[in-house]
Structures are given as structure tokens and as C-alpha cells.
Design a protein around this motif. Structure first.
Motif, PDB file in Angstrom:
ATOM      1  N   VAL A 178      57.989  61.958 -69.121  1.00  0.00           N
ATOM      2  CA  VAL A 178      57.387  61.550 -67.851  1.00  0.00           C
ATOM      3  C   VAL A 178      57.095  62.758 -66.975  1.00  0.00           C
ATOM      4  CG1 VAL A 178      58.452  59.266 -67.930  1.00  0.00           C
ATOM      5  CG2 VAL A 178      59.624  61.111 -66.728  1.00  0.00           C
ATOM      6  N   SER A 179      57.920  63.798 -67.093  1.00  0.00           N
ATOM      7  CA  SER A 179      57.654  65.032 -66.347  1.00  0.00           C
ATOM      8  C   SER A 179      56.357  65.667 -66.826  1.00  0.00           C
ATOM      9  CB  SER A 179      58.817  66.013 -66.512  1.00  0.00           C
ATOM     10  OG  SER A 179      60.006  65.489 -65.941  1.00  0.00           O
ATOM     11  N   VAL A 182      53.430  63.916 -65.243  1.00  0.00           N
ATOM     12  CA  VAL A 182      53.259  64.327 -63.850  1.00  0.00           C
ATOM     13  C   VAL A 182      52.576  65.686 -63.771  1.00  0.00           C
ATOM     14  CG1 VAL A 182      54.489  65.024 -61.752  1.00  0.00           C
ATOM     15  CG2 VAL A 182      55.202  62.970 -62.987  1.00  0.00           C
ATOM     16  N   PHE A 317      53.769  62.991 -73.312  1.00  0.00           N
ATOM     17  CA  PHE A 317      54.175  61.686 -72.807  1.00  0.00           C
ATOM     18  C   PHE A 317      54.044  60.600 -73.863  1.00  0.00           C
ATOM     19  CE2 PHE A 317      53.088  57.577 -70.825  1.00  0.00           C
ATOM     20  CZ  PHE A 317      54.290  57.343 -70.165  1.00  0.00           C
ATOM     21  N   VAL A 364      62.894  57.403 -65.392  1.00  0.00           N
ATOM     22  CA  VAL A 364      61.461  57.567 -65.102  1.00  0.00           C
ATOM     23  C   VAL A 364      61.251  57.945 -63.641  1.00  0.00           C
ATOM     24  CG1 VAL A 364      59.269  56.346 -64.900  1.00  0.00           C
ATOM     25  CG2 VAL A 364      60.651  56.076 -66.965  1.00  0.00           C
ATOM     26  N   SER A 368      60.289  61.818 -62.543  1.00  0.00           N
ATOM     27  CA  SER A 368      58.930  61.894 -61.993  1.00  0.00           C
ATOM     28  C   SER A 368      58.927  62.482 -60.587  1.00  0.00           C
ATOM     29  CB  SER A 368      58.289  60.499 -61.967  1.00  0.00           C
ATOM     30  OG  SER A 368      58.160  59.966 -63.257  1.00  0.00           O
ATOM     31  N   THR A 371      60.085  66.214 -60.576  1.00  0.00           N
ATOM     32  CA  THR A 371      59.065  67.081 -61.158  1.00  0.00           C
ATOM     33  C   THR A 371      57.883  67.243 -60.220  1.00  0.00           C
ATOM     34  OG1 THR A 371      59.720  66.434 -63.400  1.00  0.00           O
ATOM     35  CG2 THR A 371      57.536  67.412 -63.142  1.00  0.00           C
ATOM     36  N   PHE A 372      57.486  66.162 -59.568  1.00  0.00           N
ATOM     37  CA  PHE A 372      56.366  66.243 -58.630  1.00  0.00           C
ATOM     38  C   PHE A 372      56.674  67.217 -57.497  1.00  0.00           C
ATOM     39  CE2 PHE A 372      54.076  64.776 -54.838  1.00  0.00           C
ATOM     40  CZ  PHE A 372      52.768  64.837 -55.315  1.00  0.00           C
TER      41      PHE A 372
END
Length: 437
Positions: A178-179, A182, A317, A364, A368, A371-372
């Protein structure tokens, strides 16, 4: 507490096997990019191993496995900073019950920490600044990987919830997958677009083979003993990989009437990802189903990524994120008490499936959001992407000043020019300057 030489020998071997997965990943990813970016792609895995090793010794291991900071179960404290107190004797709770030296347990876990951010590098291949990659790897390792490892394996929040993750479905694959999504969304597409053909399929298949081989240490080593559970984990690992290979190739053939070699390599990795959280909890039959479904759903995820035109360059992903989610949920379905001590839905335990779903959802959201924030701060301070000139020239020359393949001179004799000794041209020097700006 005495050292068990048999268990210690197995974990020494397993640690080396997991380390081998990093050069395997470098080759797997390296073959999938264009020839002008193969060295930069390989460097992400190789240099990432060096970065995370140092971070792990300084603070990463402590944040992952020391007692919870403030008792919140989110991250560990600073008890083991610079490996203080991490010695040669077995310690209860850190492989001590199996007679594993504490320092060996920490080193085994270090290899997991090293490969996880390297997986993300497939999402930003061919366009990320090297300095941004270094800062991202350090920050992500400290702020995402170590807390996730603590929450799942260090007695933290998800462990207290009862979530099962034998070798890294949530900690490694969902978090990295998921990272990667992103990062790909924030960075945008490559100049060439998201339809880029692999430059060296044999390299990719060799990398997949090394990953498959190393995965035996990844999963069977997580038993922390040379025992029946390790043997079971080893068997279900290869069954799931084989099953994933079959369904991915079959799905690709159904779509395009071609037997894809790259698809075989990707399918094997998808099956390996799916079995990782379940390796110490499921039967061979459960592993077969996990692998078969993983090959199909991960292939489907690549089609969705293509339809949405998201430039997750090497489908991190689709393979690791989606495959990890399926594997983590699959534990809640196929776990049997006679193997791992916990029953899943097949044995009437709906609660475990609900726990697994909650753990997937939490991972998740946590990965996420973190990382964002990391990627946006790096973009603001350093900038994420190289300049367009550097990207078009290729990062091997623009950033590293080297080429993977020596060009032919065009002479009838077949002699070659030496890229290592030849002076760089003005054309190659200009993109390098742009990349360093």
C-alpha cells in the motif's frame, strides 16, 4: 538458558537465505526496467540493505522489539538502542525458548526489515532522486516498519488483538504494497508512460528463482527452530508458489493467448506473498488454495492498475499489497489448530477471520497515512523526481555515471568500448548535473 546448536544452525542458514532475497529482488526488478535504468534499480535493493542494517542497529530493532513505549502497543522503547543488551545468550521471548542467541534473532529480523522498503522501490523505479530514496528508506524503516513489527511481533496492539502473521503478511507485504501505491500516486507517471517493456526477462526469472529459494528461510526460518513446524512451513511455501505460477500463467494465456514467462515469475512471487502470513498455520491443501487464488487476484490487480493508468512501475501493490491482503485474510479462513494452535473459519472460528480483517484494515490505513506524510515532506524539502532530461537519458548515467551494458563499437572485429574508462560525453554529463540539482 542453553544454546540449542541445531536450532541455531537453522536460523543462521535462514538469515543468510533471507539476505539472498535482496539480490534476488534486485535482479527481479532489474530485468523489468529499461536497460538504461537497470543499475539504479539494482542499487535500490543493494544500498537499501546497507542503509537499513545501520538503522536497525542504531534504533530500528529497539523500536520493533523493546517493551512498548508508554504501554500503548504502537512502538517499542529505546532499551536496545545501538544493540545494547543484545548478546550471545538466548533470551526468553526472542527465540530463547528454542535456544537461539539473542543477537541471532535480532539479525534474522534485520533481514526482514531490509527487504521490506526495498520492495517499495519497484513503485518509483526509473524516476526517483537517489537522495530522496535514501531519506525515504530511513524514514519509512523507522516510522512504518518498526512500529508495524512491534504491533504484530513485538507484543503490541495487533498481537494483543490476536492477529496472526507468521512471517510478514501485514508487516512486510501489505505495508510495503500500500505504501508503494501511495508513492506511485504522489510521484505520477514516468515520462515514457506506464507501458514499459522489460529489458531482460531471463534476469527477472533468475531473480524470481532466488526469491523462491530465499523464501524458505523467510517462512520456515520464522519457526525459530529446526522442527516439524519449520518443515511444514517450507512445504506449504513451495506449494503456494507453484500454484500461483499456474494460475497467473493460465490467466495471462486466457487474456492474450500467450504463455508469459514474466507471468510465471510474477505468479510464483504472488503465491509466495500469499502464503507468508499463513505458513505456520495452514495445511498443504490450504496453501494450495491460497496460491491458486493469489495468482488470479494479483493478475487481476495488474489489469486494474493498467486500466486506471497508475504507474506503479513494477506492480508492487498488485503483487505484494493485494497478495498480502489475501494471505492475511486467508489465515483467518484456513488456519487449523493442529498446526499453529489457532483455528480459522474452516474449523468454525469466525472470530479469527474478523480479527484478520481488522488487522488488514488497520495496516492499510496506518501504512498509507504514514507513507503519504513521509513522501510529501521529502518532496517539499528535497524533491522526489529527477529532471526530465535525466529521466530520458536514464538514471544509470545521469545519477550513477555508469552503464550496465558496454556498447558495441561498430567495428567489424566486434571489439567493444569500455564504459568504465571512457570519458563521459557532454550529453551524458548534462543529465547528471540535472539529477544532482
Amino acid at each position: 538458558m542453553a544454546i540449542d546448536t541445531g536450532n541455531t544452525a537453522w536460523l543462521l542458514i535462514s538469515t543468510a537465505l533471507v539476505m539472498l532475497m535482496l539480490p534476488g529482488l534486485a535482479l527481479f526488478y532489474g530485468g523489468l526496467v529499461r536497460a538504461k535504468n537497470v543499475l539504479s534499480t539494482i542499487m535500490h535493493s543493494f544500498f537499501g540493505l546497507a542503509i537499513v542494517t545501520v538503522v536497525w542497529v542504531i534504533v530500528g530493532f529497539s523500536l520493533a522489539f523493546a517493551p512498548s513505549l508508554g504501554g500503548l502497543g504502537i512502538v517499542g522503547g529505546l532499551d536496545f538502542v545501538f544493540f545494547q543488551g543484545v548478546g550471545m545468550e538466548p533470551v526468553e521471548g526472542f527465540g530463547g525458548a528454542s535456544g537461539i542467541p539473542f543477537v541471532l534473532f535480532a539479525t534474522f529480523q534485520m533481514m526482514f526489515a531490509a527487504i521490506t522498503p526495498a520492495l517499495i522501490s519497484g513503485a518509483f523505479a526509473e524516476r526517483k532522486r537517489f537522495g530522496a530514496f535514501v531519506v525515504f528508506t530511513i524514514a519509512w524503516s523507522i516510522l512504518v516498519y518498526s512500529p508495524m513489527a512491534h504491533m504484530v511481533w513485538g507484543g503490541g496492539l495487533l498481537a494483543q488483538l490476536g492477529a496472526l502473521d507468521f512471517a510478514g503478511g501485514t508487516v512486510v507485504h501489505i505495508a510495503s504494497g500500500v505504501s508503494a501505491l501511495v508513492v506511485a500516486l504522489v510521484m505520477g507517471k514516468r515520462v515514457a508512460g506506464h507501458h514499459v517493456e522489460p529489458h531482460d526477462v531471463p534476469m527477472t526469472v533468475l531473480g524470481a528463482g532466488l526469491l523462491w529459494f530465499g523464501w524458505f528461510g523467510f517462512n520456515a526460518g520464522s519457526a525459530l527452530a529446526a522442527d516439524g513446524l519449520a518443515a511444514q512451513a517450507l512445504m506449504v511455501t513451495t506449494v503456494a508458489a507453484a500454484a500461483g505460477t499456474l494460475t497467473w500463467v493460465g490467466a495471462a494465456y486466457a487474456k492474450g493467448r500467450k504463455v508469459s514467462v514474466v507471468g510465471a515469475a510474477a505468479g510464483a512471487v504472488a503465491g509466495l506473498v500469499a502464503i507468508t502470513p499463513a505458513a505456520g498455520f495452514v495445511t498443504v491443501g490450504g496453501a494450495l488454495v491460497l496460491g491458486l487464488v493469489a495468482g488470479a487476484v494479483c493478475f487481476g490487480a495488474t489489469l486494474l492498475r493498467d486500466r486506471l493508468a497508475i504507474d506503479d512501475s513494477l506492480d508492487v501493490f498488485a503483487v505484494h499489497g493485494v497478495g498480502g491482503m489475501w494471505g492475511a485474510i486467508g489465515v483467518g479462513i484456513f488456519a487449523v489448530a493442529s498446526i499453529g494452535g489457532v483455528a480459522g473459519l474452516v474449523e468454525g472460528n469466525l472470530e479469527q477471520l474478523l480479527i484478520q480483517l481488522a488487522a488488514v484494515g488497520f495496516t492499510v490505513v496506518f501504512a498509507s497515512l504514514m507513507t503519504f506524510v513521509i513522501i510529501k515532506v521529502i518532496d517539499l524539502v528535497l524533491g522526489l523526481r529527477v529532471g526530465q532530461d535525466a529521466e530520458e537519458a536514464g538514471l544509470d548515467i545521469a545519477v550513477h555515471g555508469e552503464t550496465a551494458y558496454v556498447p558495441w563499437s561498430g567495428q567489424a572485429s566486434g571489439t567493444m568500448l569500455s564504459a568504465a574508462t571512457a570519458a563521459p560525453s557532454k550529453a551524458s554529463a548534462s543529465p547528471a548535473a540535472a539529477a544532482e540539482a
